[in-house]
Scaffold this active site. Structure first.
Site, PDB file in Angstrom:
ATOM      1  N   CYS A   1      -2.630  -0.880   7.536  1.00 12.45           N
ATOM      2  CA  CYS A   1      -1.595   0.293   7.286  1.00 12.45           C
ATOM      3  C   CYS A   1      -2.084   1.056   8.829  1.00 12.45           C
ATOM      4  CB  CYS A   1      -2.073   1.142   6.220  1.00 12.45           C
ATOM      5  SG  CYS A   1      -1.255   0.378   4.364  1.00 12.45           S
TER       6      CYS A   1
ATOM      7  N   GLU B   1       0.699   3.863   1.665  1.00 16.24           N
ATOM      8  CA  GLU B   1       1.201   4.267   3.365  1.00 16.24           C
ATOM      9  C   GLU B   1       2.357   3.274   3.749  1.00 16.24           C
ATOM     10  OE1 GLU B   1      -3.386   4.269   3.670  1.00 16.24           O
ATOM     11  OE2 GLU B   1      -1.800   3.337   2.151  1.00 16.24           O
TER      12      GLU B   1
ATOM     13  N   HIS C   1       0.716  -1.201  -0.018  1.00 19.89           N
ATOM     14  CA  HIS C   1       0.028   0.110  -0.103  1.00 19.89           C
ATOM     15  C   HIS C   1       1.025   1.331   0.083  1.00 19.89           C
ATOM     16  CE1 HIS C   1      -4.010  -1.947   1.738  1.00 19.89           C
ATOM     17  NE2 HIS C   1      -3.381  -2.820   0.577  1.00 19.89           N
TER      18      HIS C   1
END
Length: 357
Positions: A295, A267, A265
């Site tokens: 996350c 993040e 992801h």
């Protein structure tokens, strides 16, 4: 602040200028040498077009605010940029390019359905005791006005930061929508820090190769970028959009099969790039979407102080609960509306806009 208005024939530029002048304290700036491009082949028709277009109802003309060229206009506003000014005298790319160099300039384009603009033009012709053109003739004028290779103004409207669609048939509705929109909001000129970092996150998202959703992320501390990230498969693996992640390419619904997903992801990429020692307390994470649970727990672990996001996700409440328990502030970003904005709707006269998903 200088607002420049451009748009099609009878789109409502001068009605909006009049509103800004009469109700929001703007003052009109004009160019004395108006090099209007010829729209119609017949000179009498062209004169009628221009006479209708430059009509400014109730707007007082002051000689000190009329300039021989755009250079003098720009120099004047540069010394008085904290005041509110408006102009409709933007006819060519050279004039626009000069204005766009200044940080106090906001270009606003105005459009309306061609049938409605023809009706407005027809009404003006009748008031002047002139024979109005047929709709077909008006459409030809409009096409030349906007799309002619030499004089078309589509180049101008494409550059606009704010694009208004003026489908209102009454001044009261138009004024109500403009009042709610507040074109004079100075955040339109220079993005605040939230806008700035969220735009960087959206820019990072353009590098994403994930087949499910583009997401970008920016990590910031003391208003300085620490790292950026976007989602996609890890280094040395085939990109997701080339088949590298079977889960994302299978077309499963959002939130399903996450344990088999190979994509990192946005993040996570930003956190890995920065490392815990660079993040420290006081860091802020900006992201296109609210973080997922995976996350969120990593964000809590590395000491992020605040998370700012623009779009919801399907597990926002669970993520919000974890962040609250970890003492991390979660905030949704709400910028001033730019892009395409409708000034009137059938059900509600409040303005609304179309946001790209």
């Amino acid at each position: 602040m200088l607002v420049g208005l451009c748009g099609g024939i009878c789109s409502g530029k001068h009605a909006i200028a009049e509103f800004l002048i009469q109700q929001q304290g703007f003052q009109l700036l004009e160019l004395s040498n108006k090099s209007y491009p010829q729209i119609a082949n017949d000179s009498d028709d062209d004169l009628r077009l221009q006479a209708s277009e430059i009509r400014k109802r109730g707007i007082a003309h002051s000689p000190e605010f009329v300039f021989e060229n755009v250079e003098l206009l720009v120099d004047f506003v540069t010394k008085r940029w904290q005041e509110c000014w408006v102009t409709t005298d933007i006819w060519d790319g050279a004039t626009l390019d000069r204005l766009l160099q200044r940080p106090f300039f906001l270009l606003v384009s105005v459009d309306a359905p061609v049938s409605l603009r023809w009706k407005r033009f027809t009404d003006r012709c009748w008031r002047r005791q002139l024979d109005p053109p047929a709709l077909e003739q008006f459409v030809l004028w409009n096409d030349r006005h906007l799309y002619d290779r030499r004089i078309g103004r589509a180049y101008l409207t494409d550059q606009a930061q704010v694009k208004l669609f003026n489908s209102s048939s009454s001044l009261e509705e138009l004024h109500s929508a403009l009042k709610a929109l507040n074109l004079a909001d100075e955040q339109r000129l220079r993005p605040n820090w939230d806008q700035y970092f969220m735009q960087l996150a959206s820019l990072a998202a353009q590098r994403s190769n994930c087949m499910k959703r583009r997401v970008g992320c920016v990590l910031v501390r003391e208003r300085r970028v620490i790292s950026t990230g976007y989602n996609g498969t890890p280094r040395h693996l085939k990109n997701c959009n080339e088949g590298g992640c079977p889960r994302c390419n299978s077309g499963e619904g959002g939130g399903a099969g996450l344990s088999t997903c190979l994509c990192i992801h946005a993040e996570e990429n930003a956190l890995l790039e920065a490392g815990r020692e660079r993040i420290r307390e006081g860091a802020i994470l900006y992201c296109d979407t609210c973080p997922c649970l995976t996350c969120t727990v990593k964000i809590a672990q590395v000491g992020i102080s605040e998370v700012v996001y623009s779009q919801g996700y399907n597990m926002d409440r669970d993520s919000a609960a974890i962040l609250e328990a970890a003492g991390i502030r979660l905030r949704r970003f709400s910028p001033p509306r730019n892009g395409l904005i409708y000034l009137q709707s059938q059900e509600n006269t409040e303005p609304f806009d179309i946001e790209a998903e």
